[in-house]
Motif scaffolding. Structure first.
Motif, short mmCIF file in Angstrom:
data_model
loop_
_atom_site.label_atom_id
_atom_site.label_comp_id
_atom_site.label_asym_id
_atom_site.label_seq_id
_atom_site.Cartn_x
_atom_site.Cartn_y
_atom_site.Cartn_z
N MET A 16 0.84 -1.16 -0.14
CA MET A 16 0.09 0.03 0.11
C MET A 16 0.73 1.27 0.04
SD MET A 16 -3.13 1.13 2.37
CE MET A 16 -4.07 2.38 2.34
N ILE A 17 1.85 1.12 0.89
CA ILE A 17 2.78 2.39 0.66
C ILE A 17 3.54 2.49 -0.43
CG2 ILE A 17 4.90 3.43 1.63
CD1 ILE A 17 4.08 1.83 4.48
N ASP A 18 4.06 1.66 -1.07
CA ASP A 18 4.42 1.60 -2.42
C ASP A 18 3.49 2.01 -3.56
OD1 ASP A 18 6.97 0.64 -1.49
OD2 ASP A 18 6.78 -1.35 -2.24
N ASP A 19 2.30 1.75 -3.52
CA ASP A 19 1.41 2.24 -4.24
C ASP A 19 1.06 3.60 -4.14
OD1 ASP A 19 1.17 -0.43 -5.27
OD2 ASP A 19 -0.65 -0.72 -4.25
N VAL A 20 0.98 4.14 -3.02
CA VAL A 20 0.64 5.59 -2.62
C VAL A 20 1.89 6.58 -3.13
CG1 VAL A 20 -0.06 7.30 -1.07
CG2 VAL A 20 -1.33 4.99 -0.98
N VAL A 21 2.78 6.03 -2.60
CA VAL A 21 4.13 6.62 -3.23
C VAL A 21 4.14 6.94 -4.60
CG1 VAL A 21 6.56 6.77 -3.32
CG2 VAL A 21 5.57 6.26 -1.06
N ALA A 22 4.00 5.69 -5.38
CA ALA A 22 3.91 5.65 -6.95
C ALA A 22 3.10 6.85 -7.29
CB ALA A 22 3.80 4.51 -7.58
N ARG A 57 8.66 19.63 -7.99
CA ARG A 57 9.92 18.72 -7.48
C ARG A 57 9.79 18.57 -5.93
NH1 ARG A 57 12.24 16.67 -11.74
NH2 ARG A 57 12.70 18.42 -13.35
N ARG A 58 8.70 19.03 -5.26
CA ARG A 58 8.65 18.56 -4.17
C ARG A 58 8.14 17.05 -3.56
NH1 ARG A 58 4.79 20.20 -0.54
NH2 ARG A 58 3.24 20.35 -2.21
N ARG A 59 8.60 16.32 -2.81
CA ARG A 59 8.04 14.95 -2.78
C ARG A 59 6.97 14.88 -1.38
NH1 ARG A 59 9.32 14.01 -6.81
NH2 ARG A 59 10.89 12.93 -7.89
N ILE A 60 5.87 14.84 -1.81
CA ILE A 60 4.74 14.49 -0.73
C ILE A 60 5.10 13.40 0.10
CG2 ILE A 60 2.27 13.95 -0.19
CD1 ILE A 60 2.68 16.77 -1.67
N LYS A 61 4.99 13.45 1.52
CA LYS A 61 5.20 12.38 2.52
C LYS A 61 3.90 11.98 2.82
CE LYS A 61 9.60 13.18 4.50
NZ LYS A 61 10.40 12.49 5.54
N LEU A 62 4.22 10.80 3.34
CA LEU A 62 2.85 9.75 3.75
C LEU A 62 2.57 9.69 5.07
CD1 LEU A 62 3.49 8.85 0.86
CD2 LEU A 62 3.05 6.43 1.80
N SER A 63 1.28 10.07 5.65
CA SER A 63 0.90 9.98 6.90
C SER A 63 -0.02 9.00 7.27
CB SER A 63 0.03 11.42 7.33
OG SER A 63 -0.39 11.18 8.72
N PHE A 64 0.57 7.89 7.84
CA PHE A 64 -0.26 6.27 8.04
C PHE A 64 -0.99 6.72 9.25
CE2 PHE A 64 0.32 2.40 5.64
CZ PHE A 64 -1.22 1.85 6.18
N ASP A 65 -2.01 7.60 9.41
CA ASP A 65 -2.50 8.01 10.67
C ASP A 65 -3.51 7.29 11.31
OD1 ASP A 65 -4.53 9.17 8.96
OD2 ASP A 65 -3.20 11.03 8.75
N GLU A 66 -3.95 6.24 10.50
CA GLU A 66 -4.79 5.02 11.14
C GLU A 66 -4.24 3.70 10.67
OE1 GLU A 66 -8.87 4.94 11.23
OE2 GLU A 66 -9.08 7.16 11.17
N TRP A 67 -3.72 3.01 11.81
CA TRP A 67 -3.15 1.39 11.61
C TRP A 67 -3.13 0.69 12.74
CZ3 TRP A 67 0.51 -1.08 14.08
CH2 TRP A 67 1.61 0.04 14.69
N ARG A 83 9.69 8.12 3.32
CA ARG A 83 8.64 8.73 2.75
C ARG A 83 7.47 8.85 3.74
NH1 ARG A 83 8.50 9.42 -2.84
NH2 ARG A 83 6.73 10.85 -2.23
N VAL A 84 7.38 7.70 4.69
CA VAL A 84 6.33 7.78 5.71
C VAL A 84 6.99 8.62 6.68
CG1 VAL A 84 4.88 6.61 7.26
CG2 VAL A 84 5.45 5.66 4.91
N GLY A 85 6.38 9.81 6.90
CA GLY A 85 6.72 11.04 8.01
C GLY A 85 5.86 10.97 9.29
N ALA A 86 4.83 10.28 9.18
CA ALA A 86 4.13 10.32 10.20
C ALA A 86 3.05 9.23 10.23
CB ALA A 86 3.02 11.69 10.31
N ALA A 87 2.67 8.66 11.71
CA ALA A 87 1.99 7.46 11.73
C ALA A 87 1.21 7.34 13.20
CB ALA A 87 2.59 6.14 11.75
N CYS A 88 -0.10 6.91 13.08
CA CYS A 88 -0.92 6.72 14.39
C CYS A 88 -1.43 5.42 14.44
CB CYS A 88 -2.05 7.81 14.41
SG CYS A 88 -1.41 9.61 14.18
#
Length: 501
Positions: free
Chosen positions: A265-271, A283-293, A341-346
């Motif tokens: 899932m992380i790979d798919d969203v990054v892509a 040129r910015r790289r959006i980070k991922l917030s996996f804020d429910e797991w 790429r994952v910069g936050a998680a909850c």
């Protein structure tokens, strides 16, 4: 024992460990708030009504950030109901969880609790039934020093200084038809972009999270992210991911390999995010917030329509066993393996509602099995995540096909001269012998090996036996000739700490 191998090399790096990876979640749902973190009249409640036994466990767990107030709850929430004198606050119907909400705990209480817990607040906005104007009112109330209607209202409510919230979620799971204010990707993307633009006008330094898909199996997955980011890419810093892993919804081998799904899932969203960035020439790289797991026995839940109108009902209070804890440990490993790429998680949620902490009203609080891998990872995963490529025997699973039995990562804290190795054996029957090449770290030696495993993988912790399952120190784990050799029992999680000093 089947052999497994990996090499630790300080030059092979993924990225720095962001402390926001060790976030949690407090939603007005079930007993997460009321009789969870907040219970005036409890023997251990402080003057603000906060359970000090829970606060102690939150600090021990190492939580760095907490998302609030939802979750599905936020999409029908009026933040104004939870500020000012408690006796003047209205009682409302919460449509998300068909509950009675007293609003005795609101923004001011949460901010006071967060300060005592030592956590960063992550505030979620209602973009379901409300919009940009209400979001800006909340931002002004929370973050403006004074001299305006909303900031003076906050000061009149007893908070002289602004709360200074830096991280904001632009709504919650608005791709889901279960959400109050469910929207199409274009509808949500447009609203989120305009809200983000206005919030950045207030303070360009705010960090904003756009809603990604609520799970990887919803029909709009990936296309939702692409459309939302087409609207919001210039204004947001993160795109969110949500995922829960159900032990009762699959075979045991597939459940133990749940990190495979999170990894994909992380790979798919990054892509998807990078494709949008390339198309927009940003040129910015959006980070991922996996804020429910989390692990959630979701198939046991009868759904929102099965609920009746109650205040703080006992809702999805799953009791976790050893297998669940091992899976939680493997999910934490996955988050670290994507630290670039994952910069936050909850982990959702903190207390009672699928929580690592359980409480009884008026009674005690205790650690679930899942508390322990989180606490040890939060404590020792520091510095830089090393790129680890394990060579491992494979397991056959119904859901994912072949997966490696070993799932592992490591961090290197150069300043402290420490390495932390996190390893899971997903095999249900066979132990693993893990050989770790430490040639790049001459003189490295083992400081500590903590193991979470049990002869009964269904063992749990209870109020009567709160320490039935906990990590135990393993004697005899050591290095020899620049190599670490360690035995990993079936269905186990390990943290091995080494010093290079």
């Amino acid at each position: 024992m089947a052999p497994a191998r990996l090499t630790l090399e300080p030059g092979f790096r993924i990225g720095a460990v962001d402390r926001r990876l060790f976030g949690s979640f407090v939603e007005h749902m079930g007993r997460s708030v009321y009789t969870g973190v907040f219970e005036p009249g409890h023997p251990l409640a402080d003057a603000d009504g906060f359970r000090t036994d829970v606060l102690d466990l939150v600090r021990e767990m190492g939580v760095t950030m907490v998302r609030y107030p939802g979750g599905n709850f936020v999409s029908n929430y009026r933040w104004e109901d939870g500020v000012g004198p408690a006796e003047d606050r209205p009682t409302r119907l919460d449509l998300a969880w068909r509950s009675i909400e007293s609003n005795a705990f609101g923004l001011g209480e949460f901010m006071a609790w967060a300060q005592k817990a030592g956590v960063e607040p992550m505030m979620a906005l209602n973009l379901g039934t409300r919009g940009t104007a209400e979001a800006l009112d909340l931002l002004e109330y929370a973050n403006h020093p004074g001299g305006t209607a909303r900031s003076e209202q906050r000061r009149a409510h007893g908070a002289e200084d602004p709360y200074g919230v830096r991280l904001w979620c632009l709504g919650n799971e608005l791709d889901g038809p279960w959400q109050m204010g469910h929207k199409t990707a274009h509808e949500y993307g447009r609203l989120a972009a305009e809200t983000a633009r206005a919030m950045k006008r207030f303070d360009p330094g705010l960090q904003l999270v756009a809603c990604g898909s609520s799970n990887a199996y919803i029909d709009t997955f990936a296309s939702w992210e692409a459309t939302v980011l087409e609207h919001t890419y210039p204004f947001v810093d993160y795109i969110s991911l949500h995922a829960y892993y159900d032990p009762s919804g699959t075979d045991e081998d597939s459940f133990l390999a749940s990190a495979t799904e999170m990894d994909r899932m992380i790979d798919d969203v990054v892509a998807t995010a990078d494709h949008v960035g390339a198309r927009l020439r940003d040129r910015r790289r959006i980070k991922l917030s996996f804020d429910e797991w989390n692990v959630w026995y979701q198939s046991r839940f009868g759904g929102e329509h099965s609920l009746d109108w109650e205040a703080a009902p006992r809702l999805i209070e799953d009791v976790y066993d050893v297998k669940d804890a091992v899976v939680v440990g493997s999910l934490l490993i996955t988050l670290l393996r994507h630290a670039d790429r994952v910069g936050a998680a909850c982990q959702a949620q903190l207390a009672n509602v699928i929580g690592p902490i359980l409480t009884e009203p008026g009674g005690r609080a205790w650690r679930q099995t899942t508390f322990h891998p989180f606490a040890q990872t939060a404590r020792y995963a520091r510095g830089t995540v090393l790129r680890v490529e394990p060579d491992s025997p494979v397991l056959e699973t119904e859901k994912y096909g072949e997966v490696p039995a070993l799932w592992a990562t490591a961090t290197h804290d150069e300043a402290r001269g420490e390495i932390a190795l996190f390893a899971v054996n997903r095999d249900r029957t066979a132990p693993l012998t893990l050989s770790v090449d430490l040639a790049a770290f001459p003189g490295a030696r083992v400081v500590e090996h903590l193991l979470l495993a049990d002869d009964d993988p269904r063992a749990t912790n209870t109020a009567e036996q709160p320490d039935r399952v906990r990590p135990r120190a393993v004697d005899g784990t050591k290095t020899d000739d620049r190599r670490l050799t360690v035995e990993l029992p079936p269905v186990s999680w390990s943290m091995i700490r080494l010093t290079t000093a």
